[in-house]
Write an enzyme that holds these catalytic residues in place. Sequence first.
Site, mmCIF file in Angstrom:
data_model
loop_
_atom_site.group_PDB
_atom_site.id
_atom_site.type_symbol
_atom_site.label_atom_id
_atom_site.label_comp_id
_atom_site.label_asym_id
_atom_site.label_seq_id
_atom_site.Cartn_x
_atom_site.Cartn_y
_atom_site.Cartn_z
ATOM 1 C CB CYS A 83 -0.952 -0.008 1.197
ATOM 2 S SG CYS A 83 -2.066 -1.426 1.224
ATOM 3 C CG HIS A 135 -3.273 3.408 2.237
ATOM 4 N ND1 HIS A 135 -3.743 3.009 1.005
ATOM 5 C CD2 HIS A 135 -3.305 2.306 3.023
ATOM 6 C CE1 HIS A 135 -4.033 1.726 1.047
ATOM 7 N NE2 HIS A 135 -3.789 1.275 2.264
ATOM 8 C CG ASN A 187 -6.524 -0.942 1.087
ATOM 9 O OD1 ASN A 187 -5.812 -0.472 0.211
ATOM 10 N ND2 ASN A 187 -6.038 -1.467 2.201
#
EC number: 2.3.1.180
Length: 322
Positions: free
Chosen positions: A112, A249, A279
Amino acid sequence: MRSVIRGIGSYLPARILTNEELAKTVDTSDEWIQQRVGIKERHIAAEGEFTSDLGVAAARAALDNAGLAIADIDLIVVATTTPDYTFPSAATLIQMKLGMHHGFAFDIQAVCSGFVYAVTTADTYIKAGLANRVLVIGAETFSRLLDWTDRTTCVLFGDGAGAVIMERAELADGEPERGVLSSALRSDGRHWDKLYVDGGPSTTGTTGVVHMQGPEVFRHAVGKITDVVYQSLEQAGYSVDDLDWFVPHQANKRIIDGAGAKLGLPPEKVVTTVDLHANTSAASVPLALSVAVADGRIKPGDLVMLEAMGGGFTWGAALIRW
């Protein structure tokens, strides 16, 4: 000399998977998902639609936004955890699909945090004189790493891609500040088993699926995020009060809210898009950035902080004057 953002673009697959649809196959509900992580829906790549295809679509949008052609690009850096193949890299496949036969291309794997790592890498290559324009892409088909019977993970992730074009710019004395001002990158492999995929070429010979110790990830996330944000601000001589926008994020709304609160940022300065695309790992920061630029929130001259944390653990932040 600065690495400035010349263009930005994004792409989301056509298929939308809602919480209500997920509730038909796993023991969950729209209310539970929204309360726990703030996600309403996610996009899922079609059969035969690969990470490189998502990256190409985002790249073309960024080139159009910048008014550039692929011939103007020297380097392609792709942040991804879900490349089409073990090798060649997604970056070289994107290079081929865009018709680029010069320069060089490679992938970065920091899960990520990949896009923040990639922006920092591109900035370093530009400052070293190895490239003048870099196409930086975060692209994922993360849905292909999921166990769709595990409600603790399958509700969290989606597919997508975002891209920016970073360009070398010589700023004259007295010219307004622009571009990447500072960055801070970290990792700590001691925490690898808190968020990982149980497969790989050297271990099982299979792709594997995601496993996550959710409470442990949450416990580490807010502190690690804020540490690199403060470090990046200090390097550039700024404080949190100077920030116009915080683009974190997009993993979990509780983590986003927690980091914003710990930094003392008002919610209206925090860009949140996790509800619409879940996500998307390395794609989540450029997707959120693209939304905030497109709707006019982020404007030239704004001070923007990018931040991400991912499996490994990896984490990082980059401060940009838009």
